[in-house]
Design a protein around this motif. Structure first.
Motif, PDB file in Angstrom:
ATOM      1  N   TYR A   8       0.834  -1.196   0.000  1.00  0.00           N
ATOM      2  CA  TYR A   8       0.000   0.000   0.000  1.00  0.00           C
ATOM      3  C   TYR A   8       0.875   1.255   0.000  1.00  0.00           C
ATOM      4  O   TYR A   8       0.639   2.199  -0.754  1.00  0.00           O
ATOM      5  N   LEU A   9       1.899   1.269   0.860  1.00  0.00           N
ATOM      6  CA  LEU A   9       2.780   2.428   0.939  1.00  0.00           C
ATOM      7  C   LEU A   9       3.596   2.603  -0.337  1.00  0.00           C
ATOM      8  O   LEU A   9       3.903   3.725  -0.736  1.00  0.00           O
ATOM      9  N   HIS A  12       1.117   4.079  -2.876  1.00  0.00           N
ATOM     10  CA  HIS A  12       0.826   5.467  -2.503  1.00  0.00           C
ATOM     11  C   HIS A  12       2.109   6.114  -1.985  1.00  0.00           C
ATOM     12  O   HIS A  12       2.198   6.545  -0.843  1.00  0.00           O
ATOM     13  N   TYR A  15       2.006   9.592  -0.205  1.00  0.00           N
ATOM     14  CA  TYR A  15       1.615   9.516   1.215  1.00  0.00           C
ATOM     15  C   TYR A  15       2.828   9.161   2.063  1.00  0.00           C
ATOM     16  O   TYR A  15       3.058   9.749   3.122  1.00  0.00           O
ATOM     17  N   THR A  16       3.594   8.175   1.597  1.00  0.00           N
ATOM     18  CA  THR A  16       4.744   7.703   2.350  1.00  0.00           C
ATOM     19  C   THR A  16       5.766   8.824   2.545  1.00  0.00           C
ATOM     20  O   THR A  16       6.284   9.003   3.654  1.00  0.00           O
ATOM     21  N   VAL A  18       5.261  12.165   2.383  1.00  0.00           N
ATOM     22  CA  VAL A  18       4.719  13.253   3.200  1.00  0.00           C
ATOM     23  C   VAL A  18       4.631  12.843   4.664  1.00  0.00           C
ATOM     24  O   VAL A  18       5.073  13.579   5.558  1.00  0.00           O
ATOM     25  N   ILE A  19       4.078  11.666   4.927  1.00  0.00           N
ATOM     26  CA  ILE A  19       3.957  11.203   6.314  1.00  0.00           C
ATOM     27  C   ILE A  19       5.333  10.974   6.922  1.00  0.00           C
ATOM     28  O   ILE A  19       5.567  11.293   8.091  1.00  0.00           O
ATOM     29  N   PHE A  84      -9.171  12.632   8.874  1.00  0.00           N
ATOM     30  CA  PHE A  84      -8.020  12.074   8.157  1.00  0.00           C
ATOM     31  C   PHE A  84      -7.791  10.609   8.517  1.00  0.00           C
ATOM     32  O   PHE A  84      -7.487   9.796   7.646  1.00  0.00           O
ATOM     33  N   ILE A  88      -7.956   7.658   5.654  1.00  0.00           N
ATOM     34  CA  ILE A  88      -6.816   6.768   5.416  1.00  0.00           C
ATOM     35  C   ILE A  88      -7.205   5.323   5.665  1.00  0.00           C
ATOM     36  O   ILE A  88      -6.869   4.434   4.874  1.00  0.00           O
ATOM     37  N   ASP A  91      -9.444   4.109   2.809  1.00  0.00           N
ATOM     38  CA  ASP A  91      -8.654   3.863   1.603  1.00  0.00           C
ATOM     39  C   ASP A  91      -7.851   2.569   1.738  1.00  0.00           C
ATOM     40  O   ASP A  91      -7.777   1.779   0.794  1.00  0.00           O
TER      41      ASP A  91
END
Length: 103
Positions: A8-9, A12, A15-16, A18-19, A84, A88, A91
């Motif tokens: 998943y990471l 995406h 996302y990875t 930014v997080i 959020f 998440i 998703d």
């Protein structure tokens, strides 16, 4: 489950990144008082605070369980964090069902 999370990471990757950046930046701020967070561009250009100003400060206060300080920094944090988290998780749930098929 770990395999699905890593997949998943990877899918995406934005996302990875930014997080990961915010996670490292907040950890550095909380543990060593090193500031590497991006300043508010709106405030830097105009001199006025935007509706999101104080959101990082409020999030750090939430992590430290200082509810009053979080509310003082930006009360919007109490609505945005649950939204959020829900988005998440939803998703990720959909991703799992696409990968494994209906159970």
């Amino acid at each position: 489950m770990v395999y699905l999370l890593l997949k998943y990471l990877q899918l995406h990757w934005i996302y990875t990144i930014v997080i990961g950046y915010f996670g490292v930046a907040i950890a550095l701020y909380m543990l060593t008082d090193i500031h590497i967070l991006v300043p508010c561009l709106w405030k830097a250009i105009s001199g006025y605070e935007c509706p999101g100003c104080g959101m990082t400060t409020a999030f750090i206060a939430l992590l430290q369980m200082q509810w009053g300080d979080a509310w003082s920094a930006n009360p919007m944090i109490f609505g945005l964090v649950p939204v959020f988290i829900f988005l998440i998780l939803r998703d990720f749930w959909r991703f799992i069902h696409r990968q494994t098929g209906p159970m």
